[in-house]
Scaffold this motif. Structure first.
Motif, PDB file in Angstrom:
ATOM      1  N   THR A 272     -49.085 -20.904  -1.351  1.00  0.00           N
ATOM      2  CA  THR A 272     -49.193 -19.570  -0.744  1.00  0.00           C
ATOM      3  C   THR A 272     -50.361 -19.455   0.220  1.00  0.00           C
ATOM      4  O   THR A 272     -50.335 -18.624   1.127  1.00  0.00           O
ATOM      5  CB  THR A 272     -49.346 -18.509  -1.838  1.00  0.00           C
ATOM      6  N   GLY A 273     -51.399 -20.242   0.001  1.00  0.00           N
ATOM      7  CA  GLY A 273     -52.587 -20.128   0.834  1.00  0.00           C
ATOM      8  C   GLY A 273     -53.421 -18.909   0.531  1.00  0.00           C
ATOM      9  O   GLY A 273     -54.315 -18.556   1.313  1.00  0.00           O
ATOM     10  N   GLU A 274     -53.186 -18.249  -0.602  1.00  0.00           N
ATOM     11  CA  GLU A 274     -53.915 -17.037  -0.984  1.00  0.00           C
ATOM     12  C   GLU A 274     -54.887 -17.358  -2.109  1.00  0.00           C
ATOM     13  O   GLU A 274     -54.518 -17.930  -3.139  1.00  0.00           O
ATOM     14  CB  GLU A 274     -52.938 -15.944  -1.440  1.00  0.00           C
ATOM     15  N   TRP A 275     -56.160 -16.937  -1.900  1.00  0.00           N
ATOM     16  CA  TRP A 275     -57.157 -17.124  -2.953  1.00  0.00           C
ATOM     17  C   TRP A 275     -56.906 -16.196  -4.140  1.00  0.00           C
ATOM     18  O   TRP A 275     -57.457 -16.425  -5.231  1.00  0.00           O
ATOM     19  CB  TRP A 275     -58.549 -16.875  -2.395  1.00  0.00           C
ATOM     20  N   ALA A 276     -56.104 -15.171  -3.942  1.00  0.00           N
ATOM     21  CA  ALA A 276     -55.827 -14.247  -5.044  1.00  0.00           C
ATOM     22  C   ALA A 276     -55.138 -14.949  -6.203  1.00  0.00           C
ATOM     23  O   ALA A 276     -55.224 -14.506  -7.357  1.00  0.00           O
ATOM     24  CB  ALA A 276     -54.970 -13.081  -4.538  1.00  0.00           C
ATOM     25  N   VAL A 277     -54.448 -16.053  -5.912  1.00  0.00           N
ATOM     26  CA  VAL A 277     -53.797 -16.806  -6.989  1.00  0.00           C
ATOM     27  C   VAL A 277     -54.840 -17.360  -7.948  1.00  0.00           C
ATOM     28  O   VAL A 277     -54.655 -17.346  -9.176  1.00  0.00           O
ATOM     29  CB  VAL A 277     -52.947 -17.940  -6.384  1.00  0.00           C
ATOM     30  N   MET A 278     -55.968 -17.854  -7.408  1.00  0.00           N
ATOM     31  CA  MET A 278     -57.025 -18.372  -8.262  1.00  0.00           C
ATOM     32  C   MET A 278     -57.668 -17.261  -9.080  1.00  0.00           C
ATOM     33  O   MET A 278     -58.031 -17.460 -10.245  1.00  0.00           O
ATOM     34  CB  MET A 278     -58.087 -19.081  -7.410  1.00  0.00           C
ATOM     35  N   VAL A 279     -57.786 -16.079  -8.471  1.00  0.00           N
ATOM     36  CA  VAL A 279     -58.350 -14.940  -9.202  1.00  0.00           C
ATOM     37  C   VAL A 279     -57.446 -14.551 -10.359  1.00  0.00           C
ATOM     38  O   VAL A 279     -57.913 -14.181 -11.444  1.00  0.00           O
ATOM     39  CB  VAL A 279     -58.576 -13.750  -8.253  1.00  0.00           C
ATOM     40  N   ALA A 280     -56.134 -14.658 -10.160  1.00  0.00           N
ATOM     41  CA  ALA A 280     -55.193 -14.306 -11.221  1.00  0.00           C
ATOM     42  C   ALA A 280     -55.303 -15.236 -12.422  1.00  0.00           C
ATOM     43  O   ALA A 280     -54.909 -14.867 -13.536  1.00  0.00           O
ATOM     44  CB  ALA A 280     -53.768 -14.320 -10.678  1.00  0.00           C
ATOM     45  N   ALA A 281     -55.846 -16.437 -12.202  1.00  0.00           N
ATOM     46  CA  ALA A 281     -55.989 -17.389 -13.314  1.00  0.00           C
ATOM     47  C   ALA A 281     -57.262 -17.175 -14.110  1.00  0.00           C
ATOM     48  O   ALA A 281     -57.455 -17.843 -15.144  1.00  0.00           O
ATOM     49  CB  ALA A 281     -55.960 -18.824 -12.778  1.00  0.00           C
TER      50      ALA A 281
END
Length: 515
Positions: A230-239
């Motif tokens: 996705t290229g979105e850092w929000a994915v890492m925040v969700a983890a």
């Protein structure tokens, strides 16, 4: 014990029926501080969030509203007062009494509860010290009785010295040591002999080489793939919540098993462990119903094993995250044998180390183990040669598992019932599963995919062994003096004793059934 509700700590003697005791007066604070802190945290967080507001340039701060602060302090004060009164009344109406035969605990304000436990049915006693209780020198006394896994009896909180003396008194009476109420004597805690201790480095390493690390790697890999996709850092925040849970799991594992020590005393096997909350468990002799030795794939190169037990009264041990049923959290093969020697002094074989080692990692049919027949490979192609059993003079050994290896040990006298299970496919292949029922706990002894002939033979043999062992088993009061049997009356006719095999073999045989 003294007849006063609160006072000095005299000698521990038998309580008359009209003498009761209370727990320590500071117990309401130790028990209720978490609830009070939670109220302060929730109300304080809401008020703190109201001090900030969003602007175009960032976050702004507004001054406190005095009216809101007054309401906040009033609500907090009322909540603290209500909880304080509730915990004080709970302390005020909690009383306990220890007699020669029973432990009585009366509690409850609106709904009264009266609990009584027979001392000779006590299965294990724990002395627990939460962090705040340790600061005040207090401890909780928690003991289990053979009640099928119901809630334990607790005394929260006592002075640590009083809790240890009370534990010593209960275990002394459970062992059959007589306490004369007319001759008060100090009941000293039985001395203990150190058996083994686990180094802190192994506790940390065991936590790292565990299923938690596998889950952590999966979370990291999943988050990395999602971020690349996705290229979105929000994915890492969700983890982040997953990583918080992983850290909490590591923390609990390390703090629970930290400073793990095993000792032996006339009272039984003693376990000491814990970093913030310390626990001292005492399992009296003969109270272990079954033992499970397991090894996962990550521990196999390191040669580590975990030992769990079934103890009547512990049940499934869900209230303490399963820690109370752990006899050895991580140990080498030599340490496993040491622990087995403490709970099973008589293994029933001349070469116990070789037999138990063969049960854990030896060849399929080494040292008398009987494994599944070749037709079992059709429904169990990988582990059919690992499923095996071996009976010694004192216990039945059940082995199964390839990835996660397990060896289960059940003393003959602790056999509750037996069962044979056979589905349609197994019936067509001439196979059956043999189940040995223990008390409620994490261990469910099982021998998978036996030949029908071996299963039937083992059923009959184990029924006979269990019945015979129960008749020869040591008395429940392990330190009491045997009383000579009373002579028969002169005119009383002699009663013939039943045939040993027929007398106790048949009741277990009635449990034979198939699915």
């Amino acid at each position: 014990m003294s007849g006063n509700l609160v006072g000095e700590e005299p000698a521990l003697t038998t309580d008359p029926v009209d003498i009761w005791h209370r727990v320590h007066p500071i117990s309401p604070l130790v028990r209720g501080w978490v609830a009070v802190a939670a109220i302060v945290f929730v109300l304080g967080r809401n008020s703190l969030e109201e001090l900030f507001y969003a602007t175009d340039n960032g976050i702004g701060v507004k001054g406190p509203d005095l009216a809101e602060l007054r309401v906040l302090f009033a609500v907090t004060g009322v909540a603290v007062l209500v909880f304080s009164i509730a915990f004080f009344l709970q302390w005020r109406f909690t009383r306990y009494q220890v007699t020669d035969e029973h432990v009585h605990i009366n509690s409850g304000v609106i709904f009264r509860q009266q609990r009584r436990a027979r001392i000779d049915r006590v299965q294990a006693i724990d002395v627990v010290q939460p962090l705040l209780a340790r600061a005040f020198g207090l401890a909780e006394l928690k003991f289990e009785v053979a009640d099928g896994g119901k809630s334990a009896l607790k005394l929260s909180f006592l002075k640590l010295r009083e809790a240890k003396r009370l534990r010593a008194a209960i275990l002394a009476r459970a062992a059959g040591v007589h306490v004369d109420p007319d001759a008060p004597t100090e009941v000293q805690e039985a001395p203990e002999v150190h058996a083994l201790a686990l180094p802190p480095a192994r506790i940390f390493a065991a936590a790292i080489f565990s299923g938690t690390s596998v889950f952590a790697l999966l979370v990291i890999a999943g988050a990395a793939v999602a971020w690349i996709w996705t290229g979105e850092w929000a994915v890492m925040v969700a983890a982040v919540p997953f990583f918080i849970g992983i850290f909490a799991s590591y923390w609990q594992s390390v703090t629970t098993d930290f400073n793990f020590r095993i000792a032996v005393s006339p009272d039984g096997v003693r376990l000491h462990y814990g970093m913030l909350e310390t626990r001292s468990q005492t399992i009296p002799p003969g109270r272990v119903q079954a033992v499970d030795i397991s090894q996962g794939p990550m521990w196999r190169p390191l040669g580590w094993y975990k030992v769990r037990v079934n103890v009547a009264g512990y049940g499934s041990d869900s209230s303490d995250n399963g820690t109370r049923t752990v006899l050895l959290p991580v140990g080498t093969l030599d340490e496993v044998m040491t622990v087995l020697g403490l709970v099973f002094p008589n293994p029933g074989v001349e070469n116990p180390f070789e037999v138990f080692t063969a049960g854990l990692k030896g060849p399929a049919d080494a040292h008398g183990f009987v494994h599944s027949p070749r037709q079992a490979r059709w429904i169990d192609p990988l582990t059919w040669r690992r499923s095996a059993y071996r009976a010694t003079d004192t216990a039945l050994l059940c082995r199964h598992g390839l990835v996660f290896r397990r060896l289960q040990v059940v003393p003959h006298e602790r056999t509750q019932s037996l069962a044979l299970r056979q589905g349609p496919i197994m019936k067509a292949l001439g196979l059956a599963n043999f189940e040995l029922h223990s008390t409620v706990g994490p261990i469910h002894p099982l021998v998978r995919h036996m030949s029908t002939a071996n299963a039937l033979a083992l059923f009959d043999q184990q029924a006979f062994r269990a019945a015979t062992a129960r008749r020869l088993h040591r008395k429940e009061k392990w330190l009491s003096q045997d009383e000579p049997p009373a002579p028969p009356a002169p005119d009383a006719p002699a009663t013939p004793s039943p045939e040993p095999a027929a007398a106790a073999h048949q009741p277990l045989k009635e449990n034979h059934h198939g699915d």
